[in-house]
Scaffold this motif. Sequence first.
Motif, PDB file in Angstrom:
ATOM      1  N   LEU A  86      -9.781  -7.418  16.208  1.00 39.55           N
ATOM      2  CA  LEU A  86     -10.902  -7.500  15.223  1.00 39.55           C
ATOM      3  C   LEU A  86     -11.849  -6.788  15.719  1.00 39.55           C
ATOM      4  N   THR A  87     -11.389  -5.871  16.375  1.00 40.87           N
ATOM      5  CA  THR A  87     -13.100  -4.712  16.071  1.00 40.87           C
ATOM      6  C   THR A  87     -12.345  -3.472  15.828  1.00 40.87           C
ATOM      7  N   ALA A  88     -10.882  -3.271  14.804  1.00 42.01           N
ATOM      8  CA  ALA A  88     -11.014  -1.839  14.447  1.00 42.01           C
ATOM      9  C   ALA A  88     -11.772  -0.804  14.128  1.00 42.01           C
ATOM     10  N   ALA A  89     -11.879   0.140  14.407  1.00 39.57           N
ATOM     11  CA  ALA A  89     -12.257   1.543  14.502  1.00 39.57           C
ATOM     12  C   ALA A  89     -11.835   2.339  13.432  1.00 39.57           C
ATOM     13  N   LEU A  90     -11.826   2.105  12.286  1.00 36.48           N
ATOM     14  CA  LEU A  90     -11.481   3.085  10.938  1.00 36.48           C
ATOM     15  C   LEU A  90     -10.987   4.518  11.961  1.00 36.48           C
ATOM     16  N   LYS A  91     -10.536   6.116  11.216  1.00 35.09           N
ATOM     17  CA  LYS A  91     -10.742   6.757  11.334  1.00 35.09           C
ATOM     18  C   LYS A  91     -11.281   7.519  10.430  1.00 35.09           C
ATOM     19  N   PRO A  92     -11.159   8.464  10.550  1.00 35.84           N
ATOM     20  CA  PRO A  92     -11.951   9.620   8.852  1.00 35.84           C
ATOM     21  C   PRO A  92     -11.268   9.461   7.797  1.00 35.84           C
ATOM     22  N   ALA A  93      -9.781   9.761   7.866  1.00 36.48           N
ATOM     23  CA  ALA A  93      -8.890   9.994   7.592  1.00 36.48           C
ATOM     24  C   ALA A  93      -7.834   8.234   6.899  1.00 36.48           C
ATOM     25  N   ASP A  94      -8.362   7.226   7.525  1.00 31.90           N
ATOM     26  CA  ASP A  94      -7.496   6.405   7.723  1.00 31.90           C
ATOM     27  C   ASP A  94      -8.103   5.506   5.649  1.00 31.90           C
ATOM     28  N   VAL A  95      -7.479   4.740   4.846  1.00 33.89           N
ATOM     29  CA  VAL A  95      -8.026   4.067   3.835  1.00 33.89           C
ATOM     30  C   VAL A  95      -8.905   3.115   3.893  1.00 33.89           C
ATOM     31  N   ALA A  96      -9.810   3.488   3.483  1.00 35.74           N
ATOM     32  CA  ALA A  96     -11.121   1.872   3.980  1.00 35.74           C
ATOM     33  C   ALA A  96     -11.030   1.384   3.012  1.00 35.74           C
ATOM     34  N   ALA A  97     -10.803   1.660   1.514  1.00 32.76           N
ATOM     35  CA  ALA A  97     -10.873   0.343   0.842  1.00 32.76           C
ATOM     36  C   ALA A  97     -10.075   1.109  -0.875  1.00 32.76           C
ATOM     37  N   PHE A  98     -10.267   0.865  -2.050  1.00 23.06           N
ATOM     38  CA  PHE A  98      -8.804   0.721  -3.202  1.00 23.06           C
ATOM     39  C   PHE A  98      -9.171   0.606  -4.582  1.00 23.06           C
ATOM     40  N   ALA A  99      -8.864   0.788  -5.012  1.00 31.24           N
ATOM     41  CA  ALA A  99      -9.310   0.218  -6.799  1.00 31.24           C
ATOM     42  C   ALA A  99      -7.698   0.783  -6.984  1.00 31.24           C
ATOM     43  N   ALA A 100      -7.300  -0.073  -8.176  1.00 35.67           N
ATOM     44  CA  ALA A 100      -5.799  -0.012  -9.045  1.00 35.67           C
ATOM     45  C   ALA A 100      -5.720  -1.134 -10.433  1.00 35.67           C
ATOM     46  N   THR A 101      -5.272   0.218 -11.283  1.00 36.38           N
ATOM     47  CA  THR A 101      -4.624  -1.107 -12.379  1.00 36.38           C
ATOM     48  C   THR A 101      -4.054  -0.143 -13.028  1.00 36.38           C
ATOM     49  N   ILE A 102      -3.418  -1.272 -13.898  1.00 34.92           N
ATOM     50  CA  ILE A 102      -1.665  -0.500 -14.612  1.00 34.92           C
ATOM     51  C   ILE A 102      -1.902   0.710 -16.234  1.00 34.92           C
ATOM     52  N   ILE A 103      -1.385   1.330 -15.829  1.00 36.33           N
ATOM     53  CA  ILE A 103      -0.899   2.498 -16.959  1.00 36.33           C
ATOM     54  C   ILE A 103      -0.462   1.851 -18.365  1.00 36.33           C
ATOM     55  N   VAL A 153      -3.273  -4.302  -0.752  1.00 36.74           N
ATOM     56  CA  VAL A 153      -2.839  -3.616  -1.761  1.00 36.74           C
ATOM     57  C   VAL A 153      -2.206  -4.721  -2.205  1.00 36.74           C
ATOM     58  N   TRP A 154      -0.909  -5.301  -1.433  1.00 34.42           N
ATOM     59  CA  TRP A 154       0.054  -5.824  -1.782  1.00 34.42           C
ATOM     60  C   TRP A 154      -0.303  -6.861  -3.459  1.00 34.42           C
ATOM     61  N   GLY A 155      -1.126  -7.678  -2.555  1.00 40.74           N
ATOM     62  CA  GLY A 155      -1.950  -9.105  -2.665  1.00 40.74           C
ATOM     63  C   GLY A 155      -2.004  -8.583  -4.296  1.00 40.74           C
ATOM     64  N   PHE A 156      -3.143  -7.755  -4.587  1.00 43.07           N
ATOM     65  CA  PHE A 156      -3.516  -6.977  -5.558  1.00 43.07           C
ATOM     66  C   PHE A 156      -2.235  -6.399  -6.781  1.00 43.07           C
TER      67      PHE A 156
END
Length: 179
Positions: free
Chosen positions: A10-27, A156-159
Amino acid sequence: MQKNNMPDELTAALKPADVAAFAATIITHRGQPAGICIKFRRFNGANALVHLTPQENGRLLVALKEYMETGRHKGLMLQFYDNPTLAEDLADTHPYNTLLSMAPPLTPEEAGEARKATTVVKSTFAEHGSYFIYRVGLADGSAAEFALHECVAFNVWGFITKMEQDSQLLFGHGSIGLA
């Protein structure tokens, strides 16, 4: 350092290149769904934009679902759902929290134009325990790798799945990847 004696997973430490967030939409094209645009924000703040055809969107969703069902992750999103108090003590830099705090803005110009340069033409998937690795080849010949912590991958899958369902209701037919 662990907060309040929280278990290591539960104490995951992200590395600089890891994905921290996203936004998505339909084209859309001529009023019909034509694919998905995802803007990934890495933990170091860098953004990467990809446009997915319905076929590539479908491949990503299938791979994510397989990871969720059979992967070697810890099921953190399910644990947080079952016991919300677990999430209360997470560090601000935990992927569960960066999903909201670091979400990148996605402009209509970025999403509305399926740019050839950012169109995914091939993709591969791998898992490394709590990480889902998404590798893409883009139409401009470049390649990118996105390391999604399980909290990010599940979201990502859920969104995108929810967007797919809403699209089918809105447009009355068709699919942008789940068919």
